[in-house]
Design an enzyme around this catalytic site. Structure first.
Site, PDB file in Angstrom:
ATOM      1  N   SER A 138       0.803  -1.212   0.000  1.00  0.00           N
ATOM      2  CA  SER A 138       0.000   0.000   0.000  1.00  0.00           C
ATOM      3  C   SER A 138       0.847   1.278   0.000  1.00  0.00           C
ATOM      4  O   SER A 138       1.595   1.524  -0.950  1.00  0.00           O
ATOM      5  CB  SER A 138      -0.948  -0.046   1.210  1.00  0.00           C
ATOM      6  OG  SER A 138      -1.857   1.008   1.202  1.00  0.00           O
TER       7      SER A 138
ATOM      8  N   LYS B  64      -0.740  -4.055  -3.328  1.00  0.00           N
ATOM      9  CA  LYS B  64      -2.025  -3.430  -2.999  1.00  0.00           C
ATOM     10  C   LYS B  64      -2.062  -2.039  -3.635  1.00  0.00           C
ATOM     11  O   LYS B  64      -1.423  -1.111  -3.157  1.00  0.00           O
ATOM     12  CB  LYS B  64      -2.230  -3.310  -1.489  1.00  0.00           C
ATOM     13  CG  LYS B  64      -3.579  -2.673  -1.127  1.00  0.00           C
ATOM     14  CD  LYS B  64      -3.749  -2.520   0.373  1.00  0.00           C
ATOM     15  CE  LYS B  64      -5.101  -1.895   0.697  1.00  0.00           C
ATOM     16  NZ  LYS B  64      -5.223  -0.489   0.255  1.00  0.00           N
TER      17      LYS B  64
ATOM     18  N   GLN C  64      -8.756   3.282  -0.552  1.00  0.00           N
ATOM     19  CA  GLN C  64     -10.017   3.199   0.198  1.00  0.00           C
ATOM     20  C   GLN C  64     -10.386   4.559   0.799  1.00  0.00           C
ATOM     21  O   GLN C  64      -9.507   5.295   1.261  1.00  0.00           O
ATOM     22  CB  GLN C  64      -9.927   2.170   1.339  1.00  0.00           C
ATOM     23  CG  GLN C  64     -10.062   0.741   0.903  1.00  0.00           C
ATOM     24  CD  GLN C  64      -8.813   0.232   0.220  1.00  0.00           C
ATOM     25  OE1 GLN C  64      -7.710   0.413   0.707  1.00  0.00           O
ATOM     26  NE2 GLN C  64      -8.987  -0.370  -0.938  1.00  0.00           N
TER      27      GLN C  64
END
Length: 519
Positions: free
Chosen positions: A283, A308, A312
């Site tokens: 991420s 990733k 979000q």
């Protein structure tokens, strides 16, 4: 029964009027009302709704999730950078809480709690010798800022139980694990996650190292699971030239594209940079790694990162719960989407990815890694080939040594035999160690793990039916066992920076990174 049915029909009619006959939302609400009013058994409406939300999100992507209010609080604490409590690092030996270090200038240190103290009671309730769980103990120690808690403490050399009244306060949660100079001119910073305070912590570390003469930096992002996008952007900004693209995000529509660029005022624009990553780097950590690699600002060492590349957005619900909904992909400067493939609704297959990488040999052999030509991209300055579609591939691959830690060593660690032995050793020898080693440098060069400590671990393991297969396995275990013990002693006498200075000697990715940065 007739009344209940009429209620549902009345509400159904209202919903048809408000939402339209074919509204999916109306359909969902009618189903919920029918179940709560007509179902043969009583139901928990809150759980029913939560299960429905989870069911919907499950059919999307692996990172769109629902969290209860309690889960939200636990999830946010490490990212927000603080929680309310008494401010001690502690460990449990059997069922006794032993203070490793009080937080500097924290509430416990201010009233005189010291390393090695045993907290045996909280507000006159015994927590030692009663088989209380670690979670229950933490609940008793934590509380709102400004509230007071009474602690019963046993201290070595003092017969009576000491009493301390501690006023709880905000306790910082650090996201920088270690900051130190590896050797003249070369600094090291390890980041555990990207939270609200990460950038400030990072820059403080940079200032410390530059004051000691740092020219080149090894940035360790191994096992960093990510966190806040903004924190990653701020840190990447420190390495890049003015207007260099750091990352961009793209939602469903073209108008939802957002770019993040460097301002050119970074403190790390010059000097060598090596970024350490592994299969658990994810991420936000991949954003920093991708920006440095794509802009040809530094070298990446390790194994392919997690992959990733989904963004979000938190959606807060009235009861304190939260939906984290995927709203965009993020792309590195070269245009790579590093999100690994997934099938909607198949979370198990997604979670098995790392196991599959190991099974297929990717973690141990670079020749087992294959990317489609369609995923090929080029770095922006040197036009080197890089690939998207599943994590960031390092410039220098370091295979996972599956034989580095023996099964015997893993069992010793899993049963906490090593940790408990180190805690007892420090507890018995803290004063002597502190007087003998005034500085970590003295300790690092002069301390050797006592054979008696090693023998005690082997004996305790035998009591728990943990034995090496043969003498060869024992001999392979001993060097890593001694290094781990020395690192644990260093951590408890000083802090995590000292722990990593010792333990990194056995880290293959770190050692390769050092080789690369010294070229």
């Amino acid at each position: 029964m007739v009344f209940a049915l009429s209620v549902v029909l009345t509400l159904s009619a209202q919903l048809r009027f408000n939402l339209g006959n074919n509204s999916p939302v109306r359909k969902l609400q009618i189903a919920e009302m029918a179940i709560s009013n007509l179902y043969v058994d009583s139901v928990d409406e809150s759980k029913l709704v939560e299960d429905a939300i989870r069911g919907m999100l499950k059919e999307l992507d692996p990172h769109s999730t629902y969290a209860t209010p309690k889960e939200v609080k636990a999830m946010n604490e490490p990212l927000q950078g603080n929680f309310d409590g008494i401010g001690v690092q502690f460990n449990m030996i059997e069922d006794t809480l032993i203070v490793i270090q009080p937080v500097v200038n924290g509430p416990s240190e201010k009233v005189g709690i010291m390393p090695g103290d045993r907290i045996i009671a909280v507000n006159d309730t015994a927590i030692a010798g009663v088989k209380m769980s670690k979670e229950d103990i933490m609940k008793r120690l934590r509380g709102k800022k400004g509230t007071k808690v009474k602690l019963g403490v046993v201290r070595r050399g003092i017969a009576d139980v000491l009493t301390f009244i501690v006023t709880r306060d905000k306790i910082p949660v650090k996201s920088i694990d270690a900051v130190y100079m590896i050797r003249p001119g070369v600094g090291y910073i390890r980041i555990s996650n990207f939270g609200a305070t990460t950038y400030d912590e990072f820059m403080e570390g940079v200032r410390q190292l530059q004051a000691k003469g740092m020219k080149d930096l090894m940035l360790d992002l191994q096992d960093n699971g990510g966190g806040y996008l903004q924190a990653a952007v701020q840190i990447a900004d420190e390495f890049l030239q003015k207007n260099d693209l750091i990352v961009y995000t793209q939602g469903r529509r073209q108008s939802q594209r957002a770019e993040y660029r460097a301002n050119g005022h970074g403190k790390l624009i010059e000097g060598k940079v090596v970024v350490l990553i592994n299969e658990f780097t994810a991420s936000a950590a991949e954003i920093v790694t991708g920006a440095i690699q794509d802009q040809d600002r530094g070298q990446v060492v390790g194994r392919r990162s997690y992959g990733k590349g989904l963004v979000q957005r938190p959606i807060d619900l009235p009861d304190g719960s939260m939906i984290r909904l995927t709203i965009a992909h993020y792309y590195t400067p070269a245009g790579r989407c590093i999100q690994k493939p997934y099938k909607k609704g198949d979370l198990r297959d997604y979670e098995m990815d790392l196991d599959n990488r190991l099974k297929h040999g990717e973690l141990t052999n670079p020749d087992s890694i294959h990317f489609a030509d369609s995923l090929k991209c080029y770095t922006l300055r040197q036009q080197r080939v890089v690939y998207g579609g599943g994590g960031i591939m390092p410039d220098f691959f370091v295979p996972l040594d599956t034989l580095q830690y023996t099964k015997y060593h893993r069992q010793l660690s899993a049963k906490s035999i090593i940790l408990n032995a180190s805690l007892r050793y420090i507890d018995d020898n803290r004063k002597q160690l502190k007087s003998r080693y005034a500085t970590f440098e003295q300790f690092n060069s002069g301390f050797e793990v006592p054979q008696k400590l090693v023998d005690g671990i082997i004996a305790e393991a035998e009591k728990q039916k943990v034995k090496p297969v043969d003498d060869a396995e024992l001999q392979r275990t001993l060097p890593y066992l001694r290094n781990q013990l020395k690192a644990l002693v260093a951590r408890d006498l000083w802090d995590m920076s000292e722990y990593y200075q010792v333990s990194n000697d056995q880290n293959h990715i770190y050692r390769k990174g050092l080789e690369v940065i010294l070229r």
